[in-house]
Design a protein around this motif. Structure first.
Motif, PDB file in Angstrom:
ATOM      1  N   GLY A   1       0.797  -1.216   0.000  1.00 21.30           N
ATOM      2  CA  GLY A   1       0.000   0.000   0.000  1.00 21.30           C
ATOM      3  C   GLY A   1       0.830   1.265   0.000  1.00 21.30           C
ATOM      4  N   LYS A   2       2.145   1.117   0.231  1.00 20.46           N
ATOM      5  CA  LYS A   2       3.025   2.293   0.267  1.00 20.46           C
ATOM      6  C   LYS A   2       4.143   2.180  -0.767  1.00 20.46           C
ATOM      7  N   GLU A   3       3.952   1.278  -1.716  1.00 18.26           N
ATOM      8  CA  GLU A   3       4.989   1.052  -2.721  1.00 18.26           C
ATOM      9  C   GLU A   3       5.261   2.299  -3.557  1.00 18.26           C
ATOM     10  N   GLU A   4       4.209   3.091  -3.811  1.00 18.95           N
ATOM     11  CA  GLU A   4       4.370   4.270  -4.664  1.00 18.95           C
ATOM     12  C   GLU A   4       5.351   5.264  -4.065  1.00 18.95           C
ATOM     13  N   ALA A   5       5.279   5.462  -2.737  1.00 19.97           N
ATOM     14  CA  ALA A   5       6.187   6.393  -2.069  1.00 19.97           C
ATOM     15  C   ALA A   5       7.639   5.931  -2.198  1.00 19.97           C
ATOM     16  N   LEU A   6       7.852   4.618  -2.063  1.00 19.60           N
ATOM     17  CA  LEU A   6       9.201   4.077  -2.199  1.00 19.60           C
ATOM     18  C   LEU A   6       9.716   4.248  -3.620  1.00 19.60           C
ATOM     19  N   GLN A   7       8.882   3.911  -4.602  1.00 18.79           N
ATOM     20  CA  GLN A   7       9.283   4.053  -5.997  1.00 18.79           C
ATOM     21  C   GLN A   7       9.581   5.512  -6.334  1.00 18.79           C
ATOM     22  N   ASN A   8       8.797   6.418  -5.750  1.00 18.34           N
ATOM     23  CA  ASN A   8       8.997   7.848  -5.988  1.00 18.34           C
ATOM     24  C   ASN A   8      10.340   8.299  -5.441  1.00 18.34           C
ATOM     25  N   GLU A   9      10.666   7.872  -4.217  1.00 14.94           N
ATOM     26  CA  GLU A   9      11.938   8.261  -3.608  1.00 14.94           C
ATOM     27  C   GLU A   9      13.113   7.725  -4.419  1.00 14.94           C
ATOM     28  N   ILE A  10      13.011   6.487  -4.865  1.00 13.03           N
ATOM     29  CA  ILE A  10      14.086   5.893  -5.662  1.00 13.03           C
ATOM     30  C   ILE A  10      14.247   6.624  -6.983  1.00 13.03           C
ATOM     31  N   ALA A  11      13.121   6.972  -7.622  1.00 13.73           N
ATOM     32  CA  ALA A  11      13.172   7.690  -8.902  1.00 13.73           C
ATOM     33  C   ALA A  11      13.871   9.036  -8.745  1.00 13.73           C
ATOM     34  N   VAL A  12      13.592   9.727  -7.632  1.00 10.83           N
ATOM     35  CA  VAL A  12      14.236  11.017  -7.375  1.00 10.83           C
ATOM     36  C   VAL A  12      15.729  10.825  -7.149  1.00 10.83           C
ATOM     37  N   LEU A  13      16.093   9.869  -6.287  1.00  3.18           N
ATOM     38  CA  LEU A  13      17.494   9.657  -5.938  1.00  3.18           C
ATOM     39  C   LEU A  13      18.326   9.207  -7.135  1.00  3.18           C
ATOM     40  N   GLN A  14      17.719   8.472  -8.042  1.00  3.40           N
ATOM     41  CA  GLN A  14      18.437   8.043  -9.238  1.00  3.40           C
ATOM     42  C   GLN A  14      18.706   9.207 -10.190  1.00  3.40           C
ATOM     43  N   LYS A  15      17.951  10.279 -10.011  1.00  3.53           N
ATOM     44  CA  LYS A  15      18.054  11.421 -10.920  1.00  3.53           C
ATOM     45  C   LYS A  15      19.048  12.470 -10.430  1.00  3.53           C
ATOM     46  N   VAL A  16      19.328  12.520  -9.128  1.00  6.57           N
ATOM     47  CA  VAL A  16      20.093  13.629  -8.568  1.00  6.57           C
ATOM     48  C   VAL A  16      21.569  13.288  -8.399  1.00  6.57           C
ATOM     49  N   ASN A  17      22.395  14.328  -8.517  1.00  4.92           N
ATOM     50  CA  ASN A  17      23.838  14.223  -8.277  1.00  4.92           C
ATOM     51  C   ASN A  17      24.348  15.597  -7.880  1.00  4.92           C
ATOM     52  N   HIS A  18      24.333  15.866  -6.583  1.00  6.93           N
ATOM     53  CA  HIS A  18      24.738  17.170  -6.054  1.00  6.93           C
ATOM     54  C   HIS A  18      25.505  16.956  -4.755  1.00  6.93           C
ATOM     55  N   PRO A  19      26.537  17.754  -4.500  1.00  6.85           N
ATOM     56  CA  PRO A  19      27.356  17.530  -3.292  1.00  6.85           C
ATOM     57  C   PRO A  19      26.614  17.685  -1.979  1.00  6.85           C
ATOM     58  N   ASN A  20      25.455  18.346  -1.990  1.00  4.77           N
ATOM     59  CA  ASN A  20      24.696  18.530  -0.756  1.00  4.77           C
ATOM     60  C   ASN A  20      23.390  17.745  -0.741  1.00  4.77           C
ATOM     61  N   VAL A  21      23.312  16.723  -1.586  1.00  2.47           N
ATOM     62  CA  VAL A  21      22.144  15.835  -1.598  1.00  2.47           C
ATOM     63  C   VAL A  21      22.636  14.399  -1.463  1.00  2.47           C
ATOM     64  N   VAL A  22      22.057  13.660  -0.512  1.00  5.29           N
ATOM     65  CA  VAL A  22      22.428  12.260  -0.328  1.00  5.29           C
ATOM     66  C   VAL A  22      22.145  11.499  -1.624  1.00  5.29           C
ATOM     67  N   ARG A  23      23.116  10.695  -2.068  1.00  3.37           N
ATOM     68  CA  ARG A  23      22.997  10.037  -3.367  1.00  3.37           C
ATOM     69  C   ARG A  23      22.665   8.542  -3.239  1.00  3.37           C
ATOM     70  N   LEU A  24      22.070   8.030  -4.292  1.00  5.80           N
ATOM     71  CA  LEU A  24      21.843   6.597  -4.435  1.00  5.80           C
ATOM     72  C   LEU A  24      22.862   6.076  -5.438  1.00  5.80           C
ATOM     73  N   PHE A  25      23.791   5.222  -4.977  1.00  5.77           N
ATOM     74  CA  PHE A  25      24.842   4.708  -5.850  1.00  5.77           C
ATOM     75  C   PHE A  25      24.350   3.572  -6.740  1.00  5.77           C
TER      76      PHE A  25
END
Length: 338
Positions: free
Chosen positions: A54-78
Motif C-alpha cells: 500500500g506504500k509502494e508508490e512512495a518508495l518508488q517515488n523516492e528511488i526515482a528522485v534519488l536516481q536522478k540527482v547528483n549534487h554535493p549537498n544531496v544524499v545520493r543513491l549509488f
C-alpha cells in the motif's frame, strides 16, 4: 527476525563487506558496508517489501528522485539491488542531525547559520531545476556528511518529494509535510509548487538563530491558524543580538504570498547569504538552550505528518458539528414541549 540476518542477494555480498546495523525503522534497516574493491564506505538500506504493501508508490517515488540527482549537498543513491527485499546502496552520511551538532558545538554564530542555509539553498535550487519539490524539509532531514568541524550539510529523505514538469510545477495539491514547517498554501489546500520548500527553509533559518520555532501550539488547529496568518515575532531578548539582515532574509522566505516569496536564486543573492552581513558573534549558549527546550516539546510531533493532522482535525470538526446539531435538536424539542 532482523532483516539483515536473512540471506542477501549474492551480488551485494560479492561486492560489499557488510558491517554493523546503523539504524532501524518500521519497514527497514540501514547497514554500514565497505566496497571490497575500493574500501569506500556506504550505507545499504534494506527495505521489507511485505511490510510496505500500500506504500509502494512512495518508495518508488523516492528511488526515482534519488536516481536522478547528483549534487554535493544531496544524499545520493549509488546502486539499486532488487530481490526478496529491496537493497539500496546509499552514500554513507555519519555526521548526525543538524540540531544535534549545533547543540554539541562550543561556538556557533550567525555566520555558521548563514553557511548552513546557503548549502541547503544550493541543493534546493538544483532540485528545483530538475522539477523536484522536496515537500518535507525539516531539521531531521538535514544531515552532516561527516563528524569533522568543516563537514558539509546534506539534504535527505525524499519520501514525500514530487517530480513535476514546468507546466505542472505549481499545481501540486496533496496535503503533506510536517506540522510547523509546512507552508500556508498547503494548509489552505491551494495548488502549490516549489515555493513551499523555500518557506520551510525560512522556518529552519528562524530556529537556527534563536533555537525555537516561529510557530508552536500543542493543538494542530491552532498551529495551522498561526501559520496561515503568518503570525511570528522576533522576540526580545532572543533576537536582540541578531542582525537586521538575518531578520529581513527570513521575512522574504516566510512571505505569506508564494508569488511574492523569494525563490532559491533570490535567497542566495540576499546580503545575509552573499554579502557577509551575518554577524560573527557567538550565540551558541542561548540558541542551544532553547533548542533543548524545543526538542522536548516537539519530540512527540516528529512522526505526525500534515495529512494525518488535517484528517484528525476534520474528524474532530465533524464530531463537534454533530454534537452541536444534537444539542440544538434537544433545545428545539424542549421548546416545542407543552
Amino acid at each position: 527476525m532482523p532483516l539483515f540476518s536473512k540471506k542477501h542477494d549474492a551480488r551485494v555480498t560479492a561486492k560489499y563487506n557488510l558491517k554493523e546495523v546503523l539504524g532501524k525503522g518500521a519497514f527497514s534497516e540501514v547497514v554500514k558496508a565497505e566496497e571490497k574493491a575500493t574500501g569506500t564506505e556506504v550505507a545499504i538500506k534494506i527495505i521489507d517489501k511485505k511490510s510496505l504493501k500500500g506504500k509502494e508508490e512512495a518508495l518508488q517515488n523516492e528511488i526515482a528522485v534519488l536516481q536522478k540527482v547528483n549534487h554535493p549537498n544531496v544524499v545520493r543513491l549509488f546502486e539499486l539491488y532488487d530481490d526478496k527485499n529491496r537493497l539500496s546502496v546509499m552514500e554513507l552520511v555519519t555526521g548526525g542531525e543538524l540540531f544535534d551538532r549545533i547543540i554539541s558545538k562550543g561556538s556557533y554564530t550567525e555566520k555558521d547559520a548563514s553557511s548552513l542555509i546557503r548549502q541547503v539553498l544550493e541543493a534546493l535550487e538544483y532540485l528545483h531545476s530538475l522539477g523536484i519539490v522536496h515537500r518535507d524539509l525539516k531539521p531531521e532531514n538535514l544531515l552532516y556528511f561527516s563528524p569533522s568541524d568543516d563537514s558539509k550539510i546534506m539534504v535527505s529523505d525524499f519520501g514525500l518529494s514530487k517530480m513535476q514538469d514546468d507546466e505542472q510545477m505549481d499545481q501540486l495539491g496533496t496535503a503533506c509535510g510536517t506540522p510547523g514547517y509546512v507552508a500556508p498554501e498547503v494548509l489552505r489546500r491551494k495548488p502549490y509548487g516549489k515555493a513551499v520548500d523555500v518557506w520551510s527553509v525560512g522556518v529552519i533559518s528562524y530556529i537556527l538563530l534563536c533555537g525555537y520555532p516561529p510557530f508552536y501550539s500543542e493543538n494542530d488547529s491552532e498551529l495551522f491558524k498561526q501559520i496561515m496568518k503568518g503570525e511570528y515575532e522576533f522576540d526580545s531578548p532572543y533576537w536582540d543580538n541578531i542582525s537586521d539582515s538575518a531578520k529581513d532574509f527570513i521575512s522574504h522566505l516566510m512571505e505569506l504570498d508564494p508569488k511574492k516569496r523569494y525563490d532559491c536564486e533570490q535567497a542566495l543573492t540576499h546580503p545575509w547569504i552573499a554579502a557577509d552581513k551575518a554577524r560573527d558573534v557567538n550565540i551558541h549558549e542561548s540558541v542551544s538552550a532553547q533548542m533543548r527546550k524545543s526538542a522536548a516539546k516537539l519530540k512527540w510531533k516528529k512522526a505526525m505528518l500534515v495529512a494525518a493532522a488535517i484528517k484528525m482535525m476534520q474528524i474532530s470538526s465533524q464530531e463537534h458539528k454533530h454534537q452541536e446539531t444534537q444539542e440544538q435538536e434537544q433545545q428545539d424539542s424542549a421548546s416545542a414541549a407543552p
